[in-house]
Design a protein around this motif. Structure first.
Motif: not given
Ligand code: FAD
Length: 409
Positions: A280-284, A307-309, A355-357, A361-362
């Motif tokens: 969920g966090a990654f997709e957002a 890189e973070k993705l 979730v921290a990454l 990035v947001v």
């Protein structure tokens, strides 16, 4: 795989290795219906209810009506159960925790601890949610050391004219009296029964009881001021001379070993939650970085963001692989403490990083509820600690590796 097949996939971004292909078409259809419900009905409510610290009760019955606990006759049934949790957690960790309190904790407690007759009576009602219950193990003074420390007591009091004791099993021989307190119990305020674990003063062993939430002597108070899983309602429960008939004692729970057998089965559900939260966090975050422009380009086009993705996707892919293998083994009847402990520990570690990454990035918007990563970021902390903290699960694995229990040193 053809382009159109990819488009029909439920998890095209987060499920790189196409784990969902292990599901049958029927199962994917149910997940797709669940997805639609979560996107259309639940999503618009999440930020507001999270901020208010309330559970959106209007979602409960429609979720129950989706019959999520109805299994399909498929060899991948365990994985299907896992993906339902994954899908819920991908939307919101409290929704997933609400579902697993019933479908995981209560159902497992009854499957492992109840007699066949009790299971026949209770399980169908648990599956249709007409008997709602919660797992009441943790105490104010005993969390990680609950096995040895559990201090809620159960005392069998025979009726004045005599009669069978607890071993006799006769209801009319007397009743159990429970005294003590429980803490953090998720969903207690709306439950019909509390599955309470207490120490029998006679033999010192742990017993388990389905206690009517409305019984005299039961007090359920909401825990306020949480900074994680704010939608999930956690309770402090006090039990003062609460009478419970023998018929409501889970007949196959006779020591903490039986509770440990429950925890072995439940921890895999939490590993699925930790995996779904990451998705969920990654997709957002992915949607955000592809849209947001800085320096005249999308954030997603920068090397450091990519890189973070990639790290997030690596964590998710490893987590999915881990929970699927664990679930396959459990479907074959292989349950070992260290297997589910390792899965809960490792997926939670990866969840914390993911979730921290995602939040990072947001940028500044990553700490607001509007961008949809802050909820996951905050909620992950509760999942990291419940059903065995990182340390406790590591110690379970360490004990299996070395043969030495290091819990007290
Ligand atoms: P403690 O045991 O006090 O631990 C504090 C810290 O010390 C942790 O970091 C821990 O890892 C560390 N620690 C403890 N012992 C050792 C050791 N021997 N070696 C090294 N480090 C150690 N319980 C239920 O029964 N039912 C529920 O429905 C439920 N829902 C929950 C929901 C939420 C949101 C939360 C936060 C908790 C919930 N719990 C529930 C309780 C949960 O399982 C406990 O919080 C958890 O087991 C940890 O116990 P504790 O919080 O008392 O921490």
């Amino acid at each position: 795989m053809t382009a159109s097949a990819v488009e029909q996939r439920l998890y095209s971004a987060a499920d790189l290795y196409d784990a969902e292909s292990l599901l049958s078409a029927d199962e994917r259809q149910v997940l797709s219906r669940l997805r639609d419900f979560l996107d259309i009905e639940a999503k618009p409510l999440l930020a507001e209810y999270w901020e208010r610290g309330e559970f959106p009760e209007q979602l409960a019955q429609p979720l129950i009506d989706l019959n999520l606990m109805e299994p399909f006759a498929s060899p991948a049934r365990g994985i299907y159960h896992g993906f339902r949790i994954f899908e819920l957690a991908r939307s919101d960790a409290s929704l997933a925790t609400w579902y697993t309190a019933q479908a995981g904790l209560l159902r497992t407690a009854i499957q492992v601890g109840a007699s066949e007759e009790q299971q026949r009576e209770w399980l169908p009602r648990v599956i249709e949610f007409s008997l709602k219950g919660v797992f009441s193990l943790t105490e104010p003074d005993h969390g990680s050391d609950i096995a040895g420390g559990l201090s809620t007591t159960a005392r069998f009091e025979a009726v004045a004219d005599g009669g069978a004791g607890p071993d006799g099993g006769a209801d009319d021989g007397g009743y159990w009296v429970l005294d003590g307190a429980k803490r953090w119990i998720g969903g207690a305020s709306t439950a019909d029964v509390l599955c309470v674990f207490a120490r029998d003063v006679r033999d010192g062993q742990i017993k388990s009881f389905l206690v009517d939430r409305a019984a005299p002597g039961v007090t359920v108070e909401k825990i306020h001021g949480k900074t994680a899983l704010r939608m999930m309602q956690n309770a402090h429960i006090t039990l003062e001379r609460v009478r419970v008939p023998e018929a409501m004692r889970l007949q196959n729970v006779n020591s903490f070993k039986d509770v440990a057998a429950m925890l072995r089965a439940m921890r895999s559900d939490v590993a699925w939650i930790a995996t779904g939260i990451q998705a969920g966090a990654f997709e957002a975050a992915l949607a955000y970085v592809n849209k947001r422009q800085q320096f005249g380009r999308s954030l997603g086009s920068f090397q450091l963001i990519q890189e973070k993705l990639a790290r997030m996707l690596g964590n998710i892919t490893a987590s999915i692989s881990l929970v699927i293998r664990l679930t396959e083994q459990q479907a074959l009847g292989m349950y070992r403490d260290q297997d589910s402990a390792l899965a809960k520990m490792q997926t939670s570690l990866m969840m914390r990083e993911t979730v921290a990454l995602a939040r990072e990035v947001v940028g500044g918007n990553g700490i607001t509820l509007a961008a949809d990563v802050a909820r996951f970021h905050a909620d992950a902390e509760a999942v990291y600690s419940y059903e065995g903290t990182h340390d406790i699960n590591a110690l379970i694995v360490g004990r299996a590796l070395t043969g030495v229990s290091a819990f007290t040193h």
